[in-house]
Design a protein around this motif. Sequence first.
Motif, short mmCIF file in Angstrom:
data_model
loop_
_atom_site.label_atom_id
_atom_site.label_comp_id
_atom_site.label_asym_id
_atom_site.label_seq_id
_atom_site.Cartn_x
_atom_site.Cartn_y
_atom_site.Cartn_z
N GLU A 177 0.80 -1.22 0.00
CA GLU A 177 0.00 0.00 0.00
C GLU A 177 0.83 1.27 0.00
OE1 GLU A 177 -2.57 -0.33 3.33
OE2 GLU A 177 -3.74 -1.99 2.50
N VAL A 178 2.12 1.16 0.25
CA VAL A 178 2.96 2.36 0.32
C VAL A 178 4.23 2.13 -0.48
CG1 VAL A 178 2.08 3.05 2.58
CG2 VAL A 178 4.07 1.53 2.44
N PRO A 179 4.89 3.20 -0.97
CA PRO A 179 6.19 3.04 -1.64
C PRO A 179 7.21 2.45 -0.67
CG PRO A 179 5.27 5.22 -2.05
CD PRO A 179 4.43 4.61 -0.97
N PHE A 180 8.15 1.70 -1.23
CA PHE A 180 9.15 1.05 -0.40
C PHE A 180 10.50 1.18 -1.10
CE2 PHE A 180 11.59 -2.30 1.58
CZ PHE A 180 11.15 -2.30 2.88
N ILE A 181 11.53 1.55 -0.36
CA ILE A 181 12.87 1.73 -0.93
C ILE A 181 13.73 0.51 -0.63
CG2 ILE A 181 14.96 3.13 -0.94
CD1 ILE A 181 13.32 5.53 -0.15
N LEU A 182 14.23 -0.10 -1.70
CA LEU A 182 15.21 -1.18 -1.57
C LEU A 182 16.60 -0.63 -1.85
CD1 LEU A 182 13.59 -4.26 -3.40
CD2 LEU A 182 13.85 -3.91 -0.94
N GLU A 183 17.61 -1.17 -1.17
CA GLU A 183 18.99 -0.77 -1.39
C GLU A 183 19.81 -1.98 -1.79
OE1 GLU A 183 20.25 1.09 2.20
OE2 GLU A 183 19.11 2.93 1.84
N HIS A 184 20.84 -1.74 -2.61
CA HIS A 184 21.70 -2.83 -3.06
C HIS A 184 22.29 -3.57 -1.86
CE1 HIS A 184 24.60 -5.09 -5.36
NE2 HIS A 184 25.59 -4.59 -4.64
N GLY A 185 22.18 -4.90 -1.90
CA GLY A 185 22.72 -5.72 -0.81
C GLY A 185 21.79 -5.88 0.37
N GLN A 186 20.60 -5.29 0.32
CA GLN A 186 19.64 -5.43 1.41
C GLN A 186 19.09 -6.85 1.45
OE1 GLN A 186 16.57 -2.46 1.41
NE2 GLN A 186 15.21 -3.61 2.75
N ILE A 187 19.09 -7.47 2.61
CA ILE A 187 18.56 -8.82 2.76
C ILE A 187 17.04 -8.78 2.63
CG2 ILE A 187 18.30 -10.80 4.31
CD1 ILE A 187 20.98 -10.13 5.52
#
Length: 225
Positions: A177-187
């Motif tokens: 339901e909301v935007p989500f930020i992923l980062e390189h190497g995030q588990i």
Amino acid sequence: LYAEISPKTFPVLLREGSRLSQVRFRIGEATLTADELDELHAAERLVDADNADLTHGVALSVDLSGENSGGFVGYRAKRHTGVVDVDRRGGYAVEEFWEPIKARPDGSLILDPGEFYILASKEAVQVPPDYAAEMVPFDPLVGEFRVHYAGFFDPGFGYAGAGGKGARAVLEVRSREVPFILEHGQIVGRLVYERMLERPDALYGQRIGSNYQAQGLKLSKHFRV
């Protein structure tokens, strides 16, 4: 058995005899203990990481560098497309259904609510012939997104003896339901290994034409390479 089928990305065409799911049966507790997983990794090297995180399964992180796929990190499904025939292999042009996503300098990716993404794991993994594995959420409380809708890894996935030599996990990702930020190497998930009752007659691999063996970033078998 009855199955409720709800297409969430593309309209799909089915017919009598189309294969949509699989049933898995377990007898007793098949999941490896922490010590058993450590022993298996020491013998088979389940993941190509020098300091592998094996807490509650093999930790998998997302690859947003673009280094392994020509500067691209994944695909986002288009909203308005034609119909996908689930029994038609290699029958559809990628650009008609997917938007390629380029790597960002900061190694991040913003997931828009309701959109469907295909990404890849940073790590290459393998599943030895006497085992199977399933991807489970890293932490249900980490955020409002779901990783890998088809989370079962067959015996022989990425296994050198079946033509694999390690394969990256395809991550099927959808924010809620909301935007989500992923980062390189995030588990984003963990691969939990289970012991098979016996070794299968045919392993997942090149000999039987498995779609994801020795893979990097890759779409399903319905789309032309």
